[in-house]
Design a protein around this motif. Structure first.
Motif, PDB file in Angstrom:
ATOM      1  N   LEU A  61       0.860  -1.181   0.000  1.00  0.00           N
ATOM      2  CA  LEU A  61       0.000   0.000   0.000  1.00  0.00           C
ATOM      3  C   LEU A  61       0.898   1.234   0.000  1.00  0.00           C
ATOM      4  N   ASN A  98      -0.906   5.522  -7.890  1.00  0.00           N
ATOM      5  CA  ASN A  98      -1.323   4.485  -6.950  1.00  0.00           C
ATOM      6  C   ASN A  98      -0.554   3.198  -7.240  1.00  0.00           C
ATOM      7  N   ALA A 100      -0.625   0.505  -5.068  1.00  0.00           N
ATOM      8  CA  ALA A 100      -1.150  -0.545  -4.209  1.00  0.00           C
ATOM      9  C   ALA A 100      -1.284  -1.856  -4.974  1.00  0.00           C
ATOM     10  N   ASP A 102      -3.773  -3.782  -5.112  1.00  0.00           N
ATOM     11  CA  ASP A 102      -5.060  -3.741  -5.802  1.00  0.00           C
ATOM     12  C   ASP A 102      -5.591  -2.306  -5.723  1.00  0.00           C
ATOM     13  N   ARG A 105      -9.217  -1.259  -4.755  1.00  0.00           N
ATOM     14  CA  ARG A 105      -9.702  -1.442  -3.386  1.00  0.00           C
ATOM     15  C   ARG A 105      -9.094  -0.430  -2.431  1.00  0.00           C
ATOM     16  N   THR A 106      -8.618   0.681  -2.981  1.00  0.00           N
ATOM     17  CA  THR A 106      -8.044   1.740  -2.146  1.00  0.00           C
ATOM     18  C   THR A 106      -8.822   3.031  -2.342  1.00  0.00           C
ATOM     19  N   TYR A 145      -5.703   4.866   1.504  1.00  0.00           N
ATOM     20  CA  TYR A 145      -6.323   3.956   2.474  1.00  0.00           C
ATOM     21  C   TYR A 145      -6.748   2.670   1.779  1.00  0.00           C
ATOM     22  N   THR A 146      -6.768   1.581   2.528  1.00  0.00           N
ATOM     23  CA  THR A 146      -7.466   0.401   2.050  1.00  0.00           C
ATOM     24  C   THR A 146      -8.959   0.679   2.123  1.00  0.00           C
ATOM     25  N   ASP A 148     -11.423  -0.903   3.273  1.00  0.00           N
ATOM     26  CA  ASP A 148     -12.112  -1.167   4.536  1.00  0.00           C
ATOM     27  C   ASP A 148     -11.582  -0.321   5.685  1.00  0.00           C
ATOM     28  N   SER A 150      -8.649  -0.413   7.046  1.00  0.00           N
ATOM     29  CA  SER A 150      -7.770  -1.134   7.973  1.00  0.00           C
ATOM     30  C   SER A 150      -6.326  -0.674   7.902  1.00  0.00           C
ATOM     31  N   ASN A 151      -5.954   0.064   6.869  1.00  0.00           N
ATOM     32  CA  ASN A 151      -4.564   0.466   6.706  1.00  0.00           C
ATOM     33  C   ASN A 151      -4.503   1.785   5.950  1.00  0.00           C
ATOM     34  N   GLN A 152      -3.390   2.513   6.080  1.00  0.00           N
ATOM     35  CA  GLN A 152      -3.209   3.788   5.397  1.00  0.00           C
ATOM     36  C   GLN A 152      -1.733   4.047   5.184  1.00  0.00           C
TER      37      GLN A 152
END
Length: 609
Positions: A61, A98, A100, A102, A105-106, A145-146, A148, A150-152
């Protein structure tokens, strides 16, 4: 084993123990207290805050800063901001890419004291984030960010040293006036062995008891017998192609010396070079093209800064400081002047002169963060005792700790938009009234001036102009110009936006002012005149501004100007309306009437269409 590999191993062994702890005290100037932030995007506010940040590309990410952007570094005097800053050209809409695992999904956003602000509406189809700022403004770097939450991750996550100092030190995007550009982030501290370490290392500066570029390095066997000697003579750092023309006042390199970096009579050089690809078994590397030197800057003994601060390396006392390189030229009165340089192409810096007995300077390096894929490794060149040339790159990613004192120079005329279509209005065409000489509202746009933004204010604090409107000598005889900083309460334009009104004016059009214009039916002599003007500042000129007065259209003036090749009022002739005179191309070859382009007929340059 090849000699170049032996050198690389020796260099890595010599530098493995010399990671330098980041200095905990820096002299910050007042600019660390950030000015107002500007954001031209539409944003929506989220109330939830994301989880703790990831700190590495290995987490899958992360994103890349825009191509052609640079890092804001500590300047010549060690002054600057505490947080990491990404320098971009004003008005240049280039994306953060980007990277990431995926991207779909970010989500993009920023972190504020009151929570997350989403920027996802601004993302493009590939989920990259285009970003642009007006001149002399600053904004938070985006956070990725993800989906969901959950992460950044954002660029500031490497600056853990400064995050430890203050959580307010978040990475910013910055357009600025003359400041410090670096190829890699000199704020990107990291955490290892239970302590915080800075990015600056002395590995490139020291080979055992010798420094890179100073003296001769001896490669010995286990018994101390000298196997080879190696003399280094050039260090390179690739920068790439800047987003906009880069105005350079000076270049500087951080490093150390065992005595004096440059003794009396000695010189170090910094060549601003074009770039060429060099194919290797592991891939293509970017190296300086020494056959394409754009400018050569010089550092002499009086151009060194500090070198009285002591430190110890390998049980030897060294002195740290900075070497400043400037483009020294002979001035009009026989004096030495420092002339700025403008670069608008892919370039690298090549430092030479290290092999001189009068030079004792080792350059420092910056550890490149794992996710900064835009930054390139330094390249070091030298010769073995048998004359064979070799170069060296470290296995770890290092960039030279070299900075550029300069600025992006980008002008903008697309400030307002058409209220009906929403398209930008490029208002660079001016019609002057033939009787009054005053500018007319040409085209119904509602302006009788050229709205124009510059990278810095038109006038400095003393009231002297940083910019001028330039034109040829003939135009100066009849065309006047005035520049005002634009204040328009109705449109909410303030001086802070750096918008200037360039107002053109002239005397009434005299009867003997004529130009020859070609129409579909005939060549006509019109009562008219035209001029091509440009804004110039920091050694960079803007695109042309077309000014006309009398019986001539803007398009006709453009055709005449394009055909002039430095000679005004060139005739434009339709191909089917030529006389029977012989015509020639610009190489002096006779051509027939079907030839298209600029030709010479009856001793005059004309355009065949």
């Amino acid at each position: 084993m090849k000699k170049v590999l032996l050198l690389a191993v020796a260099a890595m062994m010599a530098t493995s123990g010399f990671a330098q702890k980041m200095k905990e005290s820096r002299t910050f100037n007042q600019r660390q207290f950030l000015p107002r932030l500007e954001q031209k995007m539409t944003m929506r506010t989220e109330t939830t805050r994301a989880a703790s940040p990831a700190r590495s590309a290995a987490d899958g990410l992360y994103y890349l800063r825009p191509e052609g952007s640079f890092w804001l570094g500590w300047d010549l005097q060690g002054m600057g901001y505490a947080p990491s800053m990404v320098l971009v050209a004003p008005w240049d809409e280039t994306p953060f890419i980007n990277m990431a695992t995926d991207p779909k999904r970010t989500e993009w956003g920023i972190e504020t004291a009151s929570g997350k602000v989403s920027l996802q509406d601004e993302a493009d189809e590939a989920n990259n984030l285009p970003f642009s700022l007006p001149p002399m403004s600053m904004y938070y770097c985006p956070t990725l960010y993800t989906g969901d939450g959950s992460n950044q991750w954002d660029l500031s996550q490497n600056s853990v040293y400064y995050q430890r100092m203050s959580t307010d030190y978040t990475t910013r995007i910055l357009t600025d006036s003359v400041t410090s550009f670096k190829a890699s982030d000199d704020h990107a501290a990291y955490y290892a062995q239970n302590q915080y370490w800075g990015p600056q290392i002395s590995g490139i500066g020291l080979f055992n008891d010798n420094m890179y570029g100073s003296g001769v390095y001896e490669l010995t066997d286990e018994k101390g017998n000298v196997l080879y000697t190696y003399t280094s003579y050039r260090a390179e750092q690739y920068f790439g192609k800047p987003q906009a023309p880069l105005y350079i006042e000076n270049i500087y390199a951080q490093g150390c010396s065992f005595s004096k970096p440059i003794k009396e009579g000695g010189k170090l050089y910094c060549h601003i070079c074009g770039v060429k690809d060099q194919e290797e078994s592991w891939g293509t590397i970017k190296v300086a093209d020494m056959d394409n030197i754009i400018a050569t800057l010089v550092c002499e003994p009086d151009d060194t800064i500090d070198f009285v601060t002591e430190d110890v390396r390998n049980e030897k006392t060294i002195y740290e400081g900075t070497c400043k390189f400037t483009n020294k030229q002979i001035g009009p009165f026989g004096n030495i002047v420092e002339k700025p340089v403008v670069v608008d192409q892919e370039f690298a810096l090549a430092f030479t002169g290290f092999e001189s007995d009068l030079v004792d300077f080792g350059m420092y390096a910056l550890r490149i963060p794992i996710e900064d894929e835009i930054a390139y490794d330094a390249v070091m060149w030298g010769k073995w005792d048998d004359g064979e040339e070799a170069y060296n790159q470290y296995s770890s990613r290092f960039a030279l700790d070299a900075g550029i004192t300069g600025m992006f120079v980008k002008y903008n005329t697309e400030i307002f938009v058409n209220k009906e279509t929403g398209e930008p209005l490029s208002l660079t065409e001016v019609r002057l009234d033939a009787q009054t000489g005053e500018a007319m509202d040409d085209g119904g746009a509602g302006f009788n001036y050229v709205p124009f933004t510059t990278p810095t204010r038109w006038y400095n604090n003393e009231g002297a102009p940083n910019y001028e409107v330039v034109m040829d000598e003939d135009a100066k005889e009849w065309l006047g110009v005035e520049v005002q900083e634009l204040v328009d309460a109705e449109m909410e334009i303030t001086i802070d936006d750096l918008i200037n009104a360039i107002i053109f004016y002239a005397d009434p059009l005299p009867a003997d002012a004529t130009v020859e214009v070609n129409t579909e039916s005939a060549s006509e002599v019109r009562n008219a005149r035209y001029a091509i003007a440009r804004v110039k500042g920091y050694e960079v000129e803007s695109d042309p501004i077309i000014v006309v007065q009398g019986d001539i259209t803007i398009e006709e003036a453009k055709e005449l100007a394009a055909a002039s090749t430095g000679i005004e009022n060139i005739t434009v002739v339709k191909a089917d309306k030529q006389s029977k005179s012989k015509i020639y191309n610009l190489n002096g070859q006779q051509v027939n009437g079907s030839y298209k382009g600029i030709v010479i007929r009856d001793g005059k340059k004309v355009i065949n269409k």
